[in-house]
Scaffold this motif. Structure first.
Motif, mmCIF file in Angstrom:
data_model
loop_
_atom_site.group_PDB
_atom_site.id
_atom_site.type_symbol
_atom_site.label_atom_id
_atom_site.label_comp_id
_atom_site.label_asym_id
_atom_site.label_seq_id
_atom_site.Cartn_x
_atom_site.Cartn_y
_atom_site.Cartn_z
ATOM 1 N N ASP A 25 4.445 -30.749 52.718
ATOM 2 C CA ASP A 25 4.937 -30.110 53.938
ATOM 3 C C ASP A 25 6.393 -29.668 53.834
ATOM 4 O O ASP A 25 7.008 -29.294 54.823
ATOM 5 N N GLY A 26 6.978 -29.727 52.630
ATOM 6 C CA GLY A 26 8.353 -29.284 52.424
ATOM 7 C C GLY A 26 9.392 -30.396 52.467
ATOM 8 O O GLY A 26 10.542 -30.182 52.113
ATOM 9 N N ARG A 27 8.992 -31.573 52.901
ATOM 10 C CA ARG A 27 9.927 -32.701 52.922
ATOM 11 C C ARG A 27 10.010 -33.331 51.545
ATOM 12 O O ARG A 27 9.176 -33.096 50.686
ATOM 13 N N TRP A 28 11.013 -34.167 51.359
ATOM 14 C CA TRP A 28 11.187 -34.953 50.137
ATOM 15 C C TRP A 28 11.145 -36.423 50.518
ATOM 16 O O TRP A 28 11.804 -36.843 51.466
ATOM 17 N N SER A 29 10.371 -37.218 49.783
ATOM 18 C CA SER A 29 10.351 -38.662 50.023
ATOM 19 C C SER A 29 11.131 -39.345 48.905
ATOM 20 O O SER A 29 11.197 -38.853 47.781
ATOM 21 N N TRP A 41 12.943 -40.287 53.831
ATOM 22 C CA TRP A 41 12.535 -38.909 53.583
ATOM 23 C C TRP A 41 13.629 -37.991 54.096
ATOM 24 O O TRP A 41 14.514 -38.402 54.835
ATOM 25 N N ALA A 42 13.555 -36.717 53.696
ATOM 26 C CA ALA A 42 14.557 -35.738 54.120
ATOM 27 C C ALA A 42 13.991 -34.334 53.965
ATOM 28 O O ALA A 42 12.925 -34.139 53.390
ATOM 29 N N ARG A 43 14.744 -33.363 54.439
ATOM 30 C CA ARG A 43 14.330 -31.965 54.344
ATOM 31 C C ARG A 43 14.776 -31.300 53.041
ATOM 32 O O ARG A 43 14.345 -30.216 52.719
ATOM 33 N N SER A 44 15.668 -31.964 52.287
ATOM 34 C CA SER A 44 16.101 -31.431 50.987
ATOM 35 C C SER A 44 16.205 -32.586 49.989
ATOM 36 O O SER A 44 16.321 -33.754 50.379
ATOM 37 N N GLU A 47 19.567 -34.392 50.360
ATOM 38 C CA GLU A 47 19.583 -35.276 51.530
ATOM 39 C C GLU A 47 18.768 -36.544 51.268
ATOM 40 O O GLU A 47 19.155 -37.638 51.683
#
Length: 72
Positions: A25-29, A41-44, A47
């Protein structure tokens, strides 16, 4: 993918391997397998790295004891 996160106290620096994974979904865990329950988790990617470093600091400060208080 494994990265490393550093956690510092007055006399020591700790280096923990972390897994940074892009999600569908575009997030990073980000997880730190050496510290059970230490995840974020984050959006980049950047981050996510920042967040897992903060999570490792909190884990070190509280010794993971807050996890047992959160689980019923």
């Amino acid at each position: 993918m494994q990265e490393a996160t550093k956690s510092r106290d007055a006399a020591r620096t700790y280096v923990f391997p972390v897994d940074i994974t892009p999600e569908g979904d575009g997030r990073w865990s980000a997880t730190c397998p050496s510290l059970p329950g230490c995840a974020t988790w984050a959006r980049s990617r950047e981050e996510a790295i920042h967040n897992i470093q903060e999570a490792a600091e909190a884990y070190k400060q509280y010794g993971g004891s807050w996890l047992t208080n959160m689980v019923p």
